[in-house]
Design a protein around this motif. Structure first.
Motif, short mmCIF file in Angstrom:
data_model
loop_
_atom_site.label_atom_id
_atom_site.label_comp_id
_atom_site.label_asym_id
_atom_site.label_seq_id
_atom_site.Cartn_x
_atom_site.Cartn_y
_atom_site.Cartn_z
N THR A 183 1.18 -0.84 -0.14
CA THR A 183 0.30 -0.09 0.04
C THR A 183 1.15 1.08 -0.62
O THR A 183 2.00 0.94 0.46
N GLU A 185 0.05 5.88 -0.43
CA GLU A 185 -0.58 7.15 -0.38
C GLU A 185 -0.48 7.56 -1.24
O GLU A 185 -2.03 8.53 -1.84
N ASN A 194 -3.31 7.94 4.64
CA ASN A 194 -3.06 7.15 3.86
C ASN A 194 -4.52 6.30 4.45
O ASN A 194 -4.66 6.01 5.38
N ASP A 221 -11.06 1.00 1.57
CA ASP A 221 -10.67 2.00 0.46
C ASP A 221 -11.45 3.30 1.74
O ASP A 221 -12.52 3.57 1.42
N GLU A 230 -9.16 7.40 7.05
CA GLU A 230 -8.97 5.97 7.07
C GLU A 230 -9.81 5.39 8.51
O GLU A 230 -9.45 4.22 8.95
N ASN A 486 -4.82 7.22 -2.74
CA ASN A 486 -4.13 6.11 -2.02
C ASN A 486 -4.55 4.85 -3.36
O ASN A 486 -5.17 4.10 -3.54
#
Length: 497
Positions: A183, A185, A194, A221, A230, A486
């Protein structure tokens, strides 16, 4: 008077026509026999076996020496001699008093389960074993077994079915789920948080030398532009993963067998529970947090997928080999069966048992350089398992825009459904797929698929030397193509142990 079976000495009930233990026919009523003087007691078990040779009792009686001339002063005894000592036993299925009527039913006893079956039956009605009068076709060892069919009905013996089942169990043994995740940003949000979250779970168990795997993978997401995206993705992962561990992983590790309808129900319940938790969080904290979700549960040779929003799950599969590359042993086995099984020359269809390949698409780049260029690995078959719950996907379905226009349409960020939305009702899309050895599953956020096209993703999976390099390469490609959001990717490969 109590009557016992002449074959096994089991007591007959008053209305029994056949022995309840061995199926022997009830003896005919006892008849008066001529007066005899015996020098020995009759043997307890002297039933005729039904063969042409004389029974042991008849042989024993034949050896009795002739009686001396009767003495007028001797005392004689008149006894009743059971008819089974002097007469042939009636055939199985005959009724009392009549053993010659051909219209009466007759039976044969199965040597495998002792069930009585009509004489005309070629196979046991209880277990399927062949009649002693038939000769079932033997097709050799398990690796040579085939399923065949012609214009007539073919009954497959139970030993053949058992061998095929054993082979199927053997082919599934040793599958493994291997995964990697990455993963980032993204270039456009390097200084921000992120909002993507991931979860991977892989378990294995081995009972009675049979190895089995359990896999669960999740990508969320957090909604871009929303407050605390987040936090929303984290709450969704924690809630869904906790339910999966409790309702699926824990029973499975305890030996339970999970069926895909049950897995579908648990996954849908877990997503709805996460949606409820997020709505309560938003009401309590006065937030407007939301998240998309895509999840996958792998078990045995099948997978269940769940999806909300526009995060995606793909399935990449090796194409079928060309017909010219088929195993030459197929033709030989067909010819052999044509001679032994079908001497009349009637056309039959031969289907060989499934043979699993061991090709790993993630290692095809390691092919030796000396191989000819025309043997380069084929392109993977791409299937987008999930459907985006977005405005542009609806426009594609209605024919208003093309698939290529989705990547540039200004409305592409409009999501129709997400976890944490004010609406209490949330449609959770559930999908089911059967797996094959060599399949690769990709779960990703829109930060990846909007930046990298499907064909480029397939090429990366095909040429990457290993799983970790594959997930990292996908992140790099998304950033090279703009990195507007992201980026998250979870790559799962199904391989041999």
């Amino acid at each position: 008077m109590t009557l016992y079976c002449p074959n096994c000495h089991y007591e007959f009930a008053p209305d029994d026509l056949f022995c309840g233990k061995c199926g022997w026919a009830r003896p005919a009523p006892i008849q008066k026999s001529p007066t005899m003087v015996l020098s020995q007691n009759p043997p307890p078990n002297s039933a005729n076996s039904g063969d042409d040779e004389p029974s042991p009792v008849s042989q024993a009686l034949a050896t009795v020496p002739p009686l001396p001339e009767a003495d007028p002063h001797a005392i004689t005894a008149e006894i009743e001699v059971p008819t089974y000592l002097t007469e042939e036993a009636p055939p199985i299925g005959a009724l009392d008093g009549d053993i010659t009527d051909p219209s009466l039913p007759s039976f044969w006893q199965c040597t495998q389960c002792n069930t009585l079956n009509p004489t005309a039956a070629e196979y046991c009605e209880n277990c399927g074993a062949a009649s002693p009068n038939t000769n079932p076709v033997k097709l050799g060892q398990a690796e040579d077994l085939v399923a065949f069919a012609d214009t007539s009905t073919v009954k497959v013996p139970t030993d053949l079915i058992a061998a095929l089942a054993a082979e199927h169990a053997e082919t599934r043994r040793g599958w493994r789920f291997r995964s990697s995740s990455a993963t980032d940003e993204g270039l456009a949000r390097k200084s921000g948080t992120n909002e993507d979250s991931q979860f991977t779970l892989e378990l294995s168990r081995a009972f009675e030398s049979r190895r089995e795997e359990f896999g669960f993978y999740l990508v969320c997401d957090g909604m871009g532009g929303q407050a605390a995206g987040e936090v929303a993705s984290r709450i969704a992962v924690e809630t869904v993963a906790g339910i999966i561990l409790q309702e699926l992983a824990r029973p499975w590790m305890s030996g339970a067998t999970l069926r895909h309808p049950d897995v579908e129900k648990v996954m849908q319940t877990a997503v709805l529970e996460a949606h409820k938790e997020l709505r309560e969080y938003n009401q309590r904290e006065f937030r407007d947090a939301g998240t998309t979700l895509t999840a996958c549960c792998l078990l045995e040779d099948w997978a269940v997928f769940a999806n909300v929003g526009d995060s995606r799950t793909y399935l990449f599969r090796l194409p079928e080999p060309p017909s010219d590359d088929r195993d030459k042993s197929t033709d030989k086995l067909t010819e052999k069966l044509g001679e032994e099984v079908n001497p009349s020359g009637v056309t039959i269809t031969v289907r060989l048992p499934h043979r699993e390949g061991t090709t790993n698409p993630l290692k095809l780049s390691e092919t030796p350089a000396e191989e000819p260029a025309e043997l380069s690995p084929p392109k993977l078959k791409i299937e987008r398992v999930t459907r985006d719950q977005s405005l542009v996907q609806n426009l594609v379905d209605q024919g208003e825009i093309s698939i290529d226009e989705v990547y540039s349409d200004p409305r592409r960020n409009v999501i129709l459904y997400a976890l944490g939305a004010p609406d209490e009702n949330l449609p959770v899309d559930i999908y089911y797929r059967e797996l094959e050895l060599g399949d690769t599953v990709l779960l990703c956020s829109d930060g990846l698929w909007e930046m990298v096209r499907d064909n480029q993703i397939a090429e990366t999976i095909e040429t990457a030397p290993n799983l970790q390099a594959c997930s990292q390469k996908l992140i790099e490609l998304a950033n090279l193509n703009g990195g507007a959001d992201n980026i998250s990717a979870v790559v799962v490969h199904i391989e041999k142990d």
